[in-house]
Scaffold this motif. Structure first.
Motif, short mmCIF file in Angstrom:
data_model
loop_
_atom_site.label_atom_id
_atom_site.label_comp_id
_atom_site.label_asym_id
_atom_site.label_seq_id
_atom_site.Cartn_x
_atom_site.Cartn_y
_atom_site.Cartn_z
N PHE A 247 0.82 -1.21 0.00
CA PHE A 247 0.00 0.00 0.00
C PHE A 247 0.86 1.27 0.00
CE2 PHE A 247 -3.18 -2.78 2.49
CZ PHE A 247 -3.59 -3.37 1.30
N MET A 248 2.16 1.12 0.28
CA MET A 248 3.03 2.29 0.30
C MET A 248 3.35 2.81 -1.09
SD MET A 248 5.76 1.70 3.39
CE MET A 248 6.61 0.40 2.54
N LEU A 249 3.10 2.00 -2.13
CA LEU A 249 3.43 2.44 -3.48
C LEU A 249 2.66 3.70 -3.86
CD1 LEU A 249 3.41 -1.09 -5.14
CD2 LEU A 249 5.42 0.29 -4.57
N GLY A 250 1.38 3.73 -3.50
CA GLY A 250 0.60 4.94 -3.76
C GLY A 250 1.10 6.12 -2.95
N GLU A 251 1.55 5.88 -1.71
CA GLU A 251 2.08 6.96 -0.89
C GLU A 251 3.37 7.52 -1.47
OE1 GLU A 251 2.12 6.66 3.37
OE2 GLU A 251 0.78 4.94 3.31
N ILE A 252 4.20 6.65 -2.05
CA ILE A 252 5.43 7.14 -2.69
C ILE A 252 5.08 8.12 -3.80
CG2 ILE A 252 7.42 6.47 -4.09
CD1 ILE A 252 7.50 3.85 -2.56
N LEU B 167 -14.24 3.81 -11.10
CA LEU B 167 -13.98 5.21 -11.39
C LEU B 167 -12.62 5.64 -10.86
CD1 LEU B 167 -14.98 7.86 -12.55
CD2 LEU B 167 -16.13 8.34 -10.38
N ASN B 168 -12.23 5.11 -9.72
CA ASN B 168 -10.91 5.45 -9.19
C ASN B 168 -9.80 4.90 -10.07
OD1 ASN B 168 -10.15 7.16 -7.17
ND2 ASN B 168 -10.04 5.61 -5.57
N TRP B 169 -10.05 3.75 -10.71
CA TRP B 169 -9.07 3.21 -11.66
C TRP B 169 -8.94 4.14 -12.86
CZ3 TRP B 169 -5.44 -0.44 -12.47
CH2 TRP B 169 -5.11 -0.76 -13.78
N ILE C 63 -5.98 14.08 -7.82
CA ILE C 63 -5.45 13.43 -6.61
C ILE C 63 -6.42 13.59 -5.46
CG2 ILE C 63 -3.64 13.59 -4.84
CD1 ILE C 63 -1.65 14.16 -7.09
N ALA C 64 -7.00 14.80 -5.32
CA ALA C 64 -8.01 15.02 -4.27
C ALA C 64 -9.21 14.10 -4.47
CB ALA C 64 -8.43 16.48 -4.26
N ALA C 65 -9.68 14.00 -5.72
CA ALA C 65 -10.81 13.11 -6.00
C ALA C 65 -10.44 11.65 -5.72
CB ALA C 65 -11.26 13.28 -7.46
N HIS C 66 -9.23 11.27 -6.09
CA HIS C 66 -8.74 9.91 -5.86
C HIS C 66 -8.74 9.58 -4.37
CE1 HIS C 66 -6.67 6.33 -7.36
NE2 HIS C 66 -5.82 6.44 -6.36
N MET C 67 -8.25 10.52 -3.54
CA MET C 67 -8.19 10.30 -2.10
C MET C 67 -9.58 10.30 -1.48
SD MET C 67 -5.02 9.83 -1.71
CE MET C 67 -4.93 9.76 0.07
N LEU C 68 -10.46 11.18 -1.94
CA LEU C 68 -11.81 11.21 -1.40
C LEU C 68 -12.55 9.90 -1.70
CD1 LEU C 68 -12.92 14.87 -2.24
CD2 LEU C 68 -12.53 13.89 0.04
N LEU C 69 -12.40 9.38 -2.90
CA LEU C 69 -13.03 8.11 -3.23
C LEU C 69 -12.42 6.97 -2.42
CD1 LEU C 69 -13.48 8.34 -7.10
CD2 LEU C 69 -15.26 8.36 -5.36
N LEU C 70 -11.12 7.06 -2.16
CA LEU C 70 -10.47 6.05 -1.32
C LEU C 70 -11.09 6.02 0.07
CD1 LEU C 70 -8.14 4.06 -0.61
CD2 LEU C 70 -6.75 6.06 -0.09
#
Length: 577
Positions: free
Chosen positions: A52-57, A151-153, A234-241
């Motif tokens: 899961f750290m790959l997205g954080e990088i 949608l996030n994909w 990125i904001a939309a990606h994080m909100l959907l997450l």
């Protein structure tokens, strides 16, 4: 003096002299509802796994890009106006160049920490795109793109595309000979557009290439337009997450209905903050110790020159490889020339690949007919077709990447350039299918091994010989935790399709599409090894109990292979555990 509180009346007790910070927070909460909105989110649980750290990088690399980019913006001059360089780099002093290139040299040699910031910015861009690509590969392999995250994909795929465009715009800004060569290729790609190509090129460059407006336009896109889109996505990606909750690996206590992990505050926030400084530190070390894009070695851009052995940044390697191995096909129609050798590899193939990537979740959902929500990840071996497909795509990418450096390969390994090109033309059609077959069979073999472990236990390596002279390997049952993990997957259902006609001889609606879907489903799942049923598990455990009963007389004795042949004394032997 201690604060006093009133206890009379029907209103709640209130502190006579409230804390100023608390008063401000209360004022804001009464008008914005911040406490109510954030109370649930700060306790949101996130699972813990290294993948899961790959997205954080990728996220923290983007933050480093913003920080270093602000620094560089203060000194960079996005102008193609001609000046004579009089800076501190002796080998270019007195040479005519653009203000953009001169300011890049000024940042590199005369601004304190300028070269460090330039290189950190470039390395962070490389890391940003690489982390996004590997993160998407992880999401693809584990099926994290399935409902409700389609949608996030799509957002992730668009983010990757924007990151590549942002990187191309960024390394074109210095206006050195290498970046100018990249712009010349971009001009060729645009001009290859049928009918409209020359008009599009004139509009982009403000006239004949290279014009005098492309650097200011790229600068505006690089620091304003594309970063704004990236921030919004990125904001939309994080909100959907946060809205969909995080996926997690199967294991004891983990279901489709819960998330097992650490809360956002304080555990996950502290870990994420620490990880940011790790990423920042690694990028700083790379920027300080590893040279990248030494523009002073290339010199200012001249449309009449091309750098020897010029190579783009790694993420443009697939487009470069396609261009280099494409045959020189052209078609002349009604006075127009269709340059297939540029139009196909430069526009059609990349767009087709992007559309295929974005559409994949919907295609797989159509083939499988799966409408359920998925919050547990799949092990790659349990999706053999998908895993094999990604393996083939990685192979194709690697071959095209190598094809983009065919001149370097020819020089370093003393090979014929044309031979490399001809080999790559065939290899991209032959090797990926072979890799697909091997990867799929490998996954199926791992599925069979998992089933054997579930039914019979794990192999101990201890060989037992019975009184009749037969040899068996001792198996021991696996732990309940591992058994839960291996069985936490759904059984695949092969779609057979509806009947071609009903009892009245009327053809079924959408018969052709239904037949196509049935064929795709068989190709997807027919060879998969399904997890054992309850009856098979019970039978396997019963067999294991009988095996243990059979080996019980030998317990306590050594078993290196020949003690129990009926001719040796085994009174003092002991079984090795």
């Amino acid at each position: 003096m201690s604060a006093t509180a009133s206890t009379n009346g029907t209103t709640p007790a209130a502190v006579a002299k409230p804390n100023p910070a608390a008063a401000v927070a209360t004022w804001a909460d009464e008008r914005l509802g911040l406490a109510t909105a954030t109370k649930k989110q700060i306790r949101k649980v996130f699972p813990d796994h290294w993948s899961f750290m790959l997205g954080e990088i990728a996220l923290w690399s983007f933050v480093v890009l913003l920080l270093t980019g602000v620094f560089l913006t203060l000194w960079f001059k996005p102008s193609m106006g001609e000046v004579v360089y009089e800076g501190s780099y002796d080998q270019l002093r007195g040479i005519q160049m653009s203000e953009a290139y001169a300011s890049t040299l000024h940042i590199s040699f005369d601004v304190r920490a300028g070269l460090l910031m330039r290189q950190m910015h470039h390395w962070a861009a490389m890391l940003f795109i690489a982390a996004m690509l590997v993160h998407m590969m992880r999401v693809f392999l584990t099926g994290a793109f399935r409902k409700p995250r389609e949608l996030n994909w799509v957002i992730g795929g668009v983010l990757l595309l924007l990151g590549i465009l942002e990187g191309f715009a960024g390394y074109s800004l210095p206006d050195d000979l290498l970046s100018g060569t990249g712009l010349r290729i971009a001009d060729g790609l645009v001009k290859a557009t049928p009918v409209l190509g020359s008009y599009m090129s004139f509009f982009m460059f403000g006239g004949e290439f290279p014009g005098d407006v492309i650097i200011p336009r790229l600068y505006a896109a690089h620091i304003l337009l594309i970063p704004g889109l990236l921030l919004a996505l990125i904001a939309a990606h994080m909100l959907l997450l946060v809205y969909h909750k995080h996926t997690q690996w199967p294991g004891p206590g983990r279901t489709e209905e819960n998330v097992v992990g650490y809360p956002m505050m304080p555990v996950y926030a502290a870990k994420a903050g620490g990880f940011f400084f790790i990423v920042f530190g690694v990028v700083a070390l790379m920027g300080g110790l590893m040279t990248i894009n030494p523009v002073w070695r290339f010199g200012p851009y001249n449309p009449a020159e091309v750098t020897a052995g010029s190579q783009p940044d790694w993420y443009m390697g697939i487009a470069e490889g396609l261009l280099r191995i494409m045959p020189g096909w052209e078609t002349h129609l009604w006075g127009f020339t269709l340059s297939w050798n540029i139009f196909l590899p430069g526009q059609i193939v990349p767009i087709a690949l992007l559309m295929a990537v974005l559409a994949y979740p919907f295609v797989e959902a159509w083939v499988t007919g799966d409408k359920r929500e998925h919050h547990l990840l799949q092990r790659p071996r349990n999706a053999p077709t998908r895993t094999a497909f990604l393996s083939a795509m990685i192979t194709l990418y690697g071959l095209l990447w190598a094809a983009g450096g065919n001149d370097i390969l020819a020089t370093v390994f003393h090979l014929n350039l044309n031979t490399i090109t001809y080999f790559m033309r065939g290899a991209i059609f032959v090797i990926p299918p072979i890799v697909f077959i091997i990867a799929k069979r490998w996954c199926i073999s791992l599925q069979r091994h998992d089933n054997d472990v579930l039914l019979h236990g794990y192999e101990t390596g201890v060989i037992m010989r019975d009184a009749q002279g037969g040899y068996t390997e001792k198996h021991l049952p696996i732990s309940e935790d591992r058994a839960y993990t291996l069985t936490a997957r759904q059984r695949d259902v092969v779609y057979t399709g509806a009947a071609g006609t009903d009892e009245n001889g009327v053809s079924a609606p959408h018969g052709r599409m239904d037949s196509l879907r049935a064929k795709a489903s068989r190709a997807w799942f027919a060879t998969n090894v399904q997890k054992p049923t309850v009856e098979e598990l019970e039978e396997g455990h019963h067999h294991a109990a009988l095996e243990h009963e059979h080996d019980a007389p030998l317990e306590g004795h050594s078993a290196d292979g020949h003690q129990f042949d009926g001719r040796h004394d085994v009174a003092d032997e002991s079984l090795r555990h």
